[in-house]
Write a protein that holds these residues in place. Structure first.
Motif, PDB file in Angstrom:
ATOM      1  N   SER A 152      -2.758  27.550  29.528  1.00 57.71           N
ATOM      2  CA  SER A 152      -2.548  26.625  30.646  1.00 57.71           C
ATOM      3  C   SER A 152      -2.631  25.181  30.173  1.00 57.71           C
ATOM      4  N   THR A 153      -2.103  24.290  30.984  1.00 61.77           N
ATOM      5  CA  THR A 153      -2.188  22.847  30.735  1.00 61.77           C
ATOM      6  C   THR A 153      -3.091  22.211  31.782  1.00 61.77           C
ATOM      7  N   ASP A 154      -4.087  21.442  31.341  1.00 58.33           N
ATOM      8  CA  ASP A 154      -4.987  20.772  32.285  1.00 58.33           C
ATOM      9  C   ASP A 154      -4.230  19.725  33.096  1.00 58.33           C
ATOM     10  N   HIS A 155      -4.365  19.805  34.404  1.00 51.46           N
ATOM     11  CA  HIS A 155      -3.826  18.762  35.274  1.00 51.46           C
ATOM     12  C   HIS A 155      -4.948  17.747  35.499  1.00 51.46           C
ATOM     13  N   SER A 156      -5.171  16.913  34.488  1.00 52.35           N
ATOM     14  CA  SER A 156      -6.306  15.990  34.509  1.00 52.35           C
ATOM     15  C   SER A 156      -5.910  14.655  33.912  1.00 52.35           C
ATOM     16  N   LEU A 157      -6.710  13.637  34.254  1.00 53.41           N
ATOM     17  CA  LEU A 157      -6.462  12.304  33.705  1.00 53.41           C
ATOM     18  C   LEU A 157      -6.708  12.298  32.200  1.00 53.41           C
ATOM     19  N   ASN A 158      -7.688  13.076  31.752  1.00 56.51           N
ATOM     20  CA  ASN A 158      -7.917  13.185  30.306  1.00 56.51           C
ATOM     21  C   ASN A 158      -6.665  13.653  29.587  1.00 56.51           C
ATOM     22  N   ASN A 159      -6.039  14.676  30.122  1.00 56.76           N
ATOM     23  CA  ASN A 159      -4.858  15.237  29.465  1.00 56.76           C
ATOM     24  C   ASN A 159      -3.682  14.267  29.504  1.00 56.76           C
ATOM     25  N   MET A 160      -3.568  13.518  30.599  1.00 56.62           N
ATOM     26  CA  MET A 160      -2.474  12.559  30.725  1.00 56.62           C
ATOM     27  C   MET A 160      -2.623  11.400  29.753  1.00 56.62           C
ATOM     28  N   THR A 161      -3.881  10.957  29.548  1.00 60.60           N
ATOM     29  CA  THR A 161      -4.109   9.769  28.721  1.00 60.60           C
ATOM     30  C   THR A 161      -4.451  10.116  27.283  1.00 60.60           C
ATOM     31  N   GLY A 162      -4.814  11.400  27.034  1.00 61.28           N
ATOM     32  CA  GLY A 162      -5.192  11.800  25.682  1.00 61.28           C
ATOM     33  C   GLY A 162      -6.555  11.299  25.265  1.00 61.28           C
ATOM     34  N   THR A 163      -7.408  10.979  26.250  1.00 58.80           N
ATOM     35  CA  THR A 163      -8.759  10.489  25.951  1.00 58.80           C
ATOM     36  C   THR A 163      -9.790  11.401  26.609  1.00 58.80           C
ATOM     37  N   LYS A 164     -11.064  11.131  26.367  1.00 59.77           N
ATOM     38  CA  LYS A 164     -12.157  11.871  26.989  1.00 59.77           C
ATOM     39  C   LYS A 164     -12.977  10.972  27.909  1.00 59.77           C
ATOM     40  N   LYS A 165     -12.343   9.916  28.418  1.00 57.96           N
ATOM     41  CA  LYS A 165     -13.087   8.917  29.186  1.00 57.96           C
ATOM     42  C   LYS A 165     -13.163   9.240  30.676  1.00 57.96           C
ATOM     43  N   HIS A 166     -12.384  10.215  31.140  1.00 58.31           N
ATOM     44  CA  HIS A 166     -12.251  10.416  32.579  1.00 58.31           C
ATOM     45  C   HIS A 166     -12.714  11.814  32.975  1.00 58.31           C
ATOM     46  N   SER A 167     -13.899  12.183  32.564  1.00 61.17           N
ATOM     47  CA  SER A 167     -14.407  13.520  32.813  1.00 61.17           C
ATOM     48  C   SER A 167     -14.356  13.867  34.296  1.00 61.17           C
ATOM     49  N   ASN A 168     -13.849  15.079  34.578  1.00 58.54           N
ATOM     50  CA  ASN A 168     -13.811  15.637  35.928  1.00 58.54           C
ATOM     51  C   ASN A 168     -12.836  14.952  36.875  1.00 58.54           C
ATOM     52  N   ILE A 169     -11.970  14.080  36.380  1.00 58.15           N
ATOM     53  CA  ILE A 169     -10.942  13.481  37.238  1.00 58.15           C
ATOM     54  C   ILE A 169      -9.676  14.300  37.081  1.00 58.15           C
ATOM     55  N   ILE A 170      -9.320  15.058  38.135  1.00 58.90           N
ATOM     56  CA  ILE A 170      -8.135  15.882  38.058  1.00 58.90           C
ATOM     57  C   ILE A 170      -6.995  15.233  38.834  1.00 58.90           C
ATOM     58  N   THR A 171      -5.784  15.542  38.441  1.00 59.76           N
ATOM     59  CA  THR A 171      -4.598  14.925  39.040  1.00 59.76           C
ATOM     60  C   THR A 171      -3.826  15.895  39.926  1.00 59.76           C
ATOM     61  N   ASN A 172      -4.323  17.109  40.072  1.00 58.59           N
ATOM     62  CA  ASN A 172      -3.637  18.112  40.881  1.00 58.59           C
ATOM     63  C   ASN A 172      -4.658  19.145  41.336  1.00 58.59           C
ATOM     64  N   CYS A 173      -4.606  19.523  42.614  1.00 57.43           N
ATOM     65  CA  CYS A 173      -5.534  20.521  43.131  1.00 57.43           C
ATOM     66  C   CYS A 173      -5.003  21.043  44.465  1.00 57.43           C
ATOM     67  N   ILE A 174      -5.696  22.025  45.003  1.00 57.15           N
ATOM     68  CA  ILE A 174      -5.414  22.529  46.349  1.00 57.15           C
ATOM     69  C   ILE A 174      -6.348  21.818  47.308  1.00 57.15           C
ATOM     70  N   GLY A 175      -5.791  21.198  48.341  1.00 57.44           N
ATOM     71  CA  GLY A 175      -6.611  20.412  49.252  1.00 57.44           C
ATOM     72  C   GLY A 175      -7.013  19.106  48.597  1.00 57.44           C
ATOM     73  N   GLY A 176      -8.196  18.616  48.940  1.00 57.58           N
ATOM     74  CA  GLY A 176      -8.713  17.402  48.323  1.00 57.58           C
ATOM     75  C   GLY A 176      -7.859  16.178  48.578  1.00 57.58           C
ATOM     76  N   GLY A 177      -7.025  16.211  49.616  1.00 64.86           N
ATOM     77  CA  GLY A 177      -6.159  15.080  49.910  1.00 64.86           C
ATOM     78  C   GLY A 177      -5.008  14.932  48.939  1.00 64.86           C
ATOM     79  N   CYS A 178      -4.761  15.980  48.124  1.00 68.85           N
ATOM     80  CA  CYS A 178      -3.662  15.932  47.154  1.00 68.85           C
ATOM     81  C   CYS A 178      -2.372  16.368  47.854  1.00 68.85           C
ATOM     82  N   HIS A 179      -1.534  15.409  48.217  1.00 68.70           N
ATOM     83  CA  HIS A 179      -0.356  15.694  49.041  1.00 68.70           C
ATOM     84  C   HIS A 179       0.844  16.130  48.214  1.00 68.70           C
ATOM     85  N   HIS A 180       0.718  16.129  46.906  1.00 68.15           N
ATOM     86  CA  HIS A 180       1.834  16.531  46.052  1.00 68.15           C
ATOM     87  C   HIS A 180       1.378  17.617  45.077  1.00 68.15           C
TER      88      HIS A 180
END
Length: 248
Positions: A152-180
């Motif tokens: 699988s591919t992480d849908h996370s800010l870490n994966n998008m930026t290639g860094t480890k600075k944004h722990s637990n910030i995800i860019t895709n989920c079910i619910g959570g106000g994620c409209h896309h």
């Protein structure tokens, strides 16, 4: 006939007061427990193995993960027969929109669960075909011939930026106000081989122990409880849930 030996373990960890993770294995829901079973895919028409990592305050994350897995369980059981892989993919995307609406609507009607959401990683068996799907940063690994691979591919800010600075910030989920919200979905029927080990996990595992440690535990026959214990021994800062499928 291929046999799947499946172990599943979900643990609150050492810091959190409640467990927002949940695992679904066929018709069993696992939270704060260990479960083991054998499944013979050739004798079945369909089943789902899934893991959800909930998020949100006031225990809302555990509501989102349970609602999502319960809904997915009934959805898979109610699928019509004879769907092509493309049609199944379309129906799973329709399901995603539906469960998003359900989760967000519950948040609007009950302020205590506002903004709740969950990740989802799953393996679906449908009419002798295997599919995996992902929404969020929970992971699917495969251990084969001495090598661990993240499928699988992480849908996370870490994966998008290639860094480890944004722990637990995800860019895709079910619910959570994620409209896309979206799902990655792939068929891997032809790639399932005897001796393979597939593992679903929440980030409470891979945030605590390195892939090399995961690979070692898999190579020595470790089960889901062993994986969770390794994360707990490393500090257990988050809920940790693991499901291991050994193809025998």
């Amino acid at each position: 006939m291929e046999k799947f030996n499946i172990t599943a373990c979900s643990h609150v960890g050492c810091i959190r007061s409640n467990n927002e993770d949940m695992i679904l294995v066929w018709d069993q829901f696992i939270r704060n427990d260990f479960y083991e079973t054998d499944v013979y895919p050739g004798s079945l028409n369909r089943f789902v193995i899934a893991l959800a990592d909930g998020m949100g305050g006031h225990n809302a994350g555990e509501v989102a993960s349970q609602e999502t897995l319960s809904n997915l369980h009934f959805f898979i059981n109610d699928l019509p027969t004879g769907l092509s892989p493309g049609a199944l993919n379309d129906m799973m995307n329709e399901w995603l929109q539906s469960i998003n609406h359900i989760i967000d609507s519950r948040g609007l009607s009950d302020p205590t669960v506002s903004e709740m959401g969950t990740t989802l990683i799953a393996i679906i068996y449908y009419e002798h075909r295997f599919f995996w799907l992902n929404c969020g940063d929970s992971r699917l690994y495969r251990y084969r011939d001495g090598k661990l691979t993240q499928l699988s591919t992480d849908h996370s800010l870490n994966n998008m930026t290639g860094t480890k600075k944004h722990s637990n910030i995800i860019t895709n989920c079910i619910g959570g106000g994620c409209h896309h919200s979206f799902i990655d979905m792939f068929e891997f029927t032809a790639d399932v081989c005897p001796g393979d080990v597939y593992m679903l996990c929440s980030d409470g595992l891979n945030d605590m122990i390195a892939d090399e440690k995961i690979e070692y535990i898999a190579s020595t026959g470790g089960n889901a409880s062993n994986m969770c214990q390794a994360a707990i021994d490393a500090g257990g800062y988050d809920n940790v849930s693991v499901c291991i499928i050994r193809v025998e």
